[in-house]
Motif scaffolding. Structure first.
Motif, PDB file in Angstrom:
ATOM      1  N   ASN A 235       0.384  -1.346   0.361  1.00  0.00           N
ATOM      2  CA  ASN A 235       0.293   0.374   0.311  1.00  0.00           C
ATOM      3  C   ASN A 235       0.491   1.196   0.460  1.00  0.00           C
ATOM      4  OD1 ASN A 235      -1.904   2.270   2.393  1.00  0.00           O
ATOM      5  ND2 ASN A 235      -3.049   0.944   0.629  1.00  0.00           N
ATOM      6  N   CYS A 236       1.725   1.351   0.947  1.00  0.00           N
ATOM      7  CA  CYS A 236       3.054   2.288   0.983  1.00  0.00           C
ATOM      8  C   CYS A 236       3.125   2.622  -1.001  1.00  0.00           C
ATOM      9  CB  CYS A 236       4.176   2.391   1.496  1.00  0.00           C
ATOM     10  SG  CYS A 236       3.191   2.197   3.241  1.00  0.00           S
ATOM     11  N   LEU A 237       4.159   1.291  -1.053  1.00  0.00           N
ATOM     12  CA  LEU A 237       5.229   1.823  -2.628  1.00  0.00           C
ATOM     13  C   LEU A 237       3.750   1.888  -3.262  1.00  0.00           C
ATOM     14  CD1 LEU A 237       6.942  -1.921  -2.759  1.00  0.00           C
ATOM     15  CD2 LEU A 237       7.465   0.166  -2.516  1.00  0.00           C
ATOM     16  N   GLN A 238       2.450   2.083  -3.694  1.00  0.00           N
ATOM     17  CA  GLN A 238       1.547   1.976  -4.202  1.00  0.00           C
ATOM     18  C   GLN A 238       1.473   3.673  -4.498  1.00  0.00           C
ATOM     19  OE1 GLN A 238      -2.776   1.435  -3.781  1.00  0.00           O
ATOM     20  NE2 GLN A 238      -2.557   0.658  -5.888  1.00  0.00           N
ATOM     21  N   ARG A 260       6.015  11.770  -0.957  1.00  0.00           N
ATOM     22  CA  ARG A 260       6.869  12.493   0.579  1.00  0.00           C
ATOM     23  C   ARG A 260       5.785  11.851   1.445  1.00  0.00           C
ATOM     24  NH1 ARG A 260       7.744  17.584   4.219  1.00  0.00           N
ATOM     25  NH2 ARG A 260       9.983  17.174   5.037  1.00  0.00           N
ATOM     26  N   VAL A 261       4.720  12.400   1.295  1.00  0.00           N
ATOM     27  CA  VAL A 261       3.742  10.901   2.294  1.00  0.00           C
ATOM     28  C   VAL A 261       4.106   9.953   2.563  1.00  0.00           C
ATOM     29  CG1 VAL A 261       1.700  11.483   2.979  1.00  0.00           C
ATOM     30  CG2 VAL A 261       2.072  13.140   2.883  1.00  0.00           C
ATOM     31  N   GLY A 262       3.968   9.298   1.559  1.00  0.00           N
ATOM     32  CA  GLY A 262       4.061   7.727   0.943  1.00  0.00           C
ATOM     33  C   GLY A 262       5.224   7.239   1.478  1.00  0.00           C
ATOM     34  N   VAL A 263       6.879   8.144   1.644  1.00  0.00           N
ATOM     35  CA  VAL A 263       7.864   7.763   1.662  1.00  0.00           C
ATOM     36  C   VAL A 263       7.768   7.630   3.022  1.00  0.00           C
ATOM     37  CG1 VAL A 263      10.649   7.809   2.194  1.00  0.00           C
ATOM     38  CG2 VAL A 263       9.153   8.143  -0.081  1.00  0.00           C
ATOM     39  N   ARG A 265       5.617   7.295   5.033  1.00  0.00           N
ATOM     40  CA  ARG A 265       4.319   6.278   5.879  1.00  0.00           C
ATOM     41  C   ARG A 265       5.114   4.852   5.547  1.00  0.00           C
ATOM     42  NH1 ARG A 265       0.464   4.451   2.354  1.00  0.00           N
ATOM     43  NH2 ARG A 265      -1.013   3.831   3.577  1.00  0.00           N
ATOM     44  N   LEU A 266       5.872   4.289   4.380  1.00  0.00           N
ATOM     45  CA  LEU A 266       6.674   3.322   4.052  1.00  0.00           C
ATOM     46  C   LEU A 266       7.784   3.342   5.578  1.00  0.00           C
ATOM     47  CD1 LEU A 266       7.619   0.529   2.596  1.00  0.00           C
ATOM     48  CD2 LEU A 266       8.809   2.466   1.250  1.00  0.00           C
ATOM     49  N   ARG A 267       8.401   4.286   5.885  1.00  0.00           N
ATOM     50  CA  ARG A 267       9.485   4.427   6.874  1.00  0.00           C
ATOM     51  C   ARG A 267       8.784   3.986   8.292  1.00  0.00           C
ATOM     52  NH1 ARG A 267      12.772   9.843   5.772  1.00  0.00           N
ATOM     53  NH2 ARG A 267      14.008   8.772   7.997  1.00  0.00           N
ATOM     54  N   SER A 268       8.115   4.401   8.583  1.00  0.00           N
ATOM     55  CA  SER A 268       7.067   4.091   9.410  1.00  0.00           C
ATOM     56  C   SER A 268       6.377   2.721   9.232  1.00  0.00           C
ATOM     57  CB  SER A 268       5.262   4.842   9.610  1.00  0.00           C
ATOM     58  OG  SER A 268       6.094   6.168   9.909  1.00  0.00           O
ATOM     59  N   ALA A 269       6.074   2.383   8.496  1.00  0.00           N
ATOM     60  CA  ALA A 269       5.630   0.447   7.986  1.00  0.00           C
ATOM     61  C   ALA A 269       6.823  -0.055   8.877  1.00  0.00           C
ATOM     62  CB  ALA A 269       4.999   0.334   7.157  1.00  0.00           C
ATOM     63  N   LEU A 270       7.807   0.274   8.070  1.00  0.00           N
ATOM     64  CA  LEU A 270       9.288  -0.697   8.768  1.00  0.00           C
ATOM     65  C   LEU A 270       9.347  -0.921   9.252  1.00  0.00           C
ATOM     66  CD1 LEU A 270      11.183   0.615   5.447  1.00  0.00           C
ATOM     67  CD2 LEU A 270      10.805  -1.739   5.374  1.00  0.00           C
ATOM     68  N   GLU A 285      19.241   2.668   3.774  1.00  0.00           N
ATOM     69  CA  GLU A 285      20.022   3.397   3.846  1.00  0.00           C
ATOM     70  C   GLU A 285      19.012   4.560   2.264  1.00  0.00           C
ATOM     71  OE1 GLU A 285      24.816   5.131   2.025  1.00  0.00           O
ATOM     72  OE2 GLU A 285      23.445   3.354   3.785  1.00  0.00           O
ATOM     73  N   ASP A 286      18.828   3.165   1.350  1.00  0.00           N
ATOM     74  CA  ASP A 286      18.182   3.979  -0.222  1.00  0.00           C
ATOM     75  C   ASP A 286      17.217   4.941   0.209  1.00  0.00           C
ATOM     76  OD1 ASP A 286      20.010   3.924  -1.732  1.00  0.00           O
ATOM     77  OD2 ASP A 286      19.385   1.618  -2.010  1.00  0.00           O
ATOM     78  N   ILE A 287      15.742   4.065   1.035  1.00  0.00           N
ATOM     79  CA  ILE A 287      14.685   4.864   0.949  1.00  0.00           C
ATOM     80  C   ILE A 287      14.888   6.022   2.123  1.00  0.00           C
ATOM     81  CG2 ILE A 287      12.559   4.783   3.000  1.00  0.00           C
ATOM     82  CD1 ILE A 287      12.542   1.564   2.585  1.00  0.00           C
ATOM     83  N   ASN A 288      15.912   6.666   2.718  1.00  0.00           N
ATOM     84  CA  ASN A 288      16.025   7.636   4.083  1.00  0.00           C
ATOM     85  C   ASN A 288      16.975   8.398   2.568  1.00  0.00           C
ATOM     86  OD1 ASN A 288      15.659   6.500   6.114  1.00  0.00           O
ATOM     87  ND2 ASN A 288      17.723   6.180   7.357  1.00  0.00           N
ATOM     88  N   TRP A 289      17.375   8.102   1.589  1.00  0.00           N
ATOM     89  CA  TRP A 289      17.905   9.101   0.641  1.00  0.00           C
ATOM     90  C   TRP A 289      16.932   9.757   0.452  1.00  0.00           C
ATOM     91  CZ3 TRP A 289      17.024   7.183  -4.285  1.00  0.00           C
ATOM     92  CH2 TRP A 289      18.067   8.233  -4.723  1.00  0.00           C
TER      93      TRP A 289
END
Length: 498
Positions: A235-238, A260-263, A265-270, A285-289
């Protein structure tokens, strides 16, 4: 069920693919070359599109083949769709034959049972490509690799097609991501969530680049924590990928904000699942970048659209900040271009492919019910939120920022798990967290604005006096309208978990 990855590449790199030693090492037979032309059909009111289906008739080796694809999903770049295909005796669909292929899939039989569908069908666009295809054996997995080069045409308007399809014929879906990552080491590519039919419909509808917001997530009552993890991450990647083209091709600030909100949400999900399924450090590291690249551009958008307007609306302030707004706008545009380049980079493609590969791997120790996992997770996040709120201090902006982040993570988590709860307590909890985020977010915007204005002042000495005025005004505004930390803390402590 068709399972495939789609990747875009430059026509200039086609020869690299055709001669790639990786393909030669895994090919079961020599490359096949075909010229393909397919007409896509629908009604004037796009009946099939509205029901998630696509219908084409393609000529292959002198024979007409009709194909209907319907339903399915795109998860972490992996396309999964129902597919029914068979020969016809003309360049026009035979709905009777198609119904026989569909069999007892009542949902799709109902789509074909629409009034006068047969007479209302018309060709909407044509896809013409030169196709090269290989049958590959990759560590016991049977993969069909296709290179399509051509165009989509409607009423004389064309859009180019140059893409790779990796279709899993038999084996593990993870093999598609692993093979794509190997190709990407030498051939620049982009992961694509859009198929040819969708691109053709864009020509028909002439749709622009619009913001894509997070979609509601529904988890089955008997879902496990592992099921929830996959559904939430997808859901976050979509959310991220559906805004990708809009950020690259458009200039709507909201599309960048949503990505940016999607990213976030993804970081929170991880973080929710890191105890059982920790994200690999290089991928994290790539997600943070990516978050940093999008965040830099978004901060300047907020400064322009929201923060500086406070000064513009002040008595005597309008003329003094026009030059400042011009400088900020120039920087915002530059940051937007940098964000777009980040999305076109091979680092971003590698991020998505690596994420897709990692998500295909089994997660150990996640067999507990999603409901139990959600309850324990929310208790932990709620406790952390109250602890952070208790420590908020007007004189220490970092304490306010940490509380805002804790509220955001608790809100995202409850939105992920909301289908497992119901009632007034759920609505009240989400409403209070949203209000907390908004109130503390205004405080954070002013803190960020001060940092950005300092940067402008250092880069443009001639604007130093105006920058100083703007900083002083915003600092005075923050002092005059501080966030009511005591009230926020009390509201959070009054909350009851759903």
């Amino acid at each position: 069920m068709e399972v495939e990855l789609k990747l875009l590449l430059s026509p200039a790199d086609n020869d690299l693919l055709l001669q790639h030693p990786l393909i030669a090492a895994h090919a079961r037979a020599p490359v096949r070359s075909q010229h393909l032309s397919a007409r896509y059909f629908d009604t004037p009111d796009l009946h099939l599109l509205r029901h998630g289906a696509g219908l084409r008739v393609r000529k292959i080796d002198g024979a007409w083949i009709q194909t209907m694809k319907a339903g399915g999903s795109v998860q972490s770049g992996l396309h999964r769709r129902n597919e029914w295909e068979g020969p016809v005796d003309r360049p026009w669909p035979r709905l009777g034959k198609l119904r026989k292929l569909i069999g007892d899939h009542q949902q799709w039989l109902d789509v074909l049972a629409a009034d006068d569908l047969k007479t209302r069908l018309e060709p909407l666009f044509v896809v013409t490509v030169q196709r090269h295809s290989w049958d590959l054996d990759v560590d016991g997995n049977h993969i069909e690799l296709v290179l399509d080069h051509g165009h989509i045409e409607r009423h004389g308007h064309q859009v180019p097609v140059n893409e790779i399809e990796l279709e899993l014929k038999d084996g593990d879906p993870a093999s598609l991501f692993a093979f794509a990552l190997q190709l990407q080491e030498q051939i620049p590519m982009r992961l694509s969530n859009t198929n040819k039919a969708e691109r053709g419909y864009m020509l028909c509808r002439q749709t622009g680049t619009v913001p894509y917001r997070a979609q509601s997530l529904s988890l089955a009552p008997d879902a496990t924590a592992a099921d929830a993890r996959l559904a939430i991450l997808n859901n976050c990647l979509q959310h991220i990928q559906r805004n990708e083209n809009a950020v690259i091709e458009g200039d709507d600030a909201e599309t960048l904000h949503q990505m940016r909100v999607g990213v976030r949400r993804l970081r929170s999900a991880l973080k929710l699942f890191e105890a059982c399924a920790p994200c690999p450090p290089a991928l994290q590291e790539d997600i943070n970048w990516l978050g940093t690249e999008l965040g830099a551009a978004r901060d300047w958008d907020v400064l322009l659209a929201s923060t500086l307007t406070h000064i513009q609306a002040s008595p005597g302030g309008r003329n003094s900040v026009l030059d400042l707004q011009t400088l900020a706008l120039k920087t915002a545009h530059a940051k937007r271009r940098e964000a777009a380049q980040a999305l076109l980079s091979q680092r971003y493609t590698r991020l998505l492919l690596t994420m897709g590969l990692w998500m295909q791997l089994p997660a150990e120790g996640m067999d507990e019910p999603a409901t139990a996992f959600a309850n324990s997770t929310m208790k932990r996040l709620h406790k952390k939120l109250l602890k952070r709120a208790q420590r908020m201090d007007d004189g220490a902006p970092e304490t306010i920022h940490r509380t805002r982040i804790a509220a955001k993570r608790a809100r995202y988590a409850l939105e992920f798990f909301h289908s497992l709860h119901s009632g007034k307590a759920l609505r009240n909890y989400l409403k209070t967290l949203s209000a907390t985020q908004e109130e503390l977010g205004r405080h954070n915007d002013l803190v960020v604005a001060d940092r950005l204005l300092r940067e402008l002042g250092q880069q443009h000495e001639a604007a130093a006096a105006t920058v100083q005025f703007a900083r002083g005004y915003l600092q005075a505004l923050q002092a005059a309208q501080p966030a009511n930390l005591a009230t926020i803390c009390a509201d959070l402590h009054a909350l009851r978990l759903p």
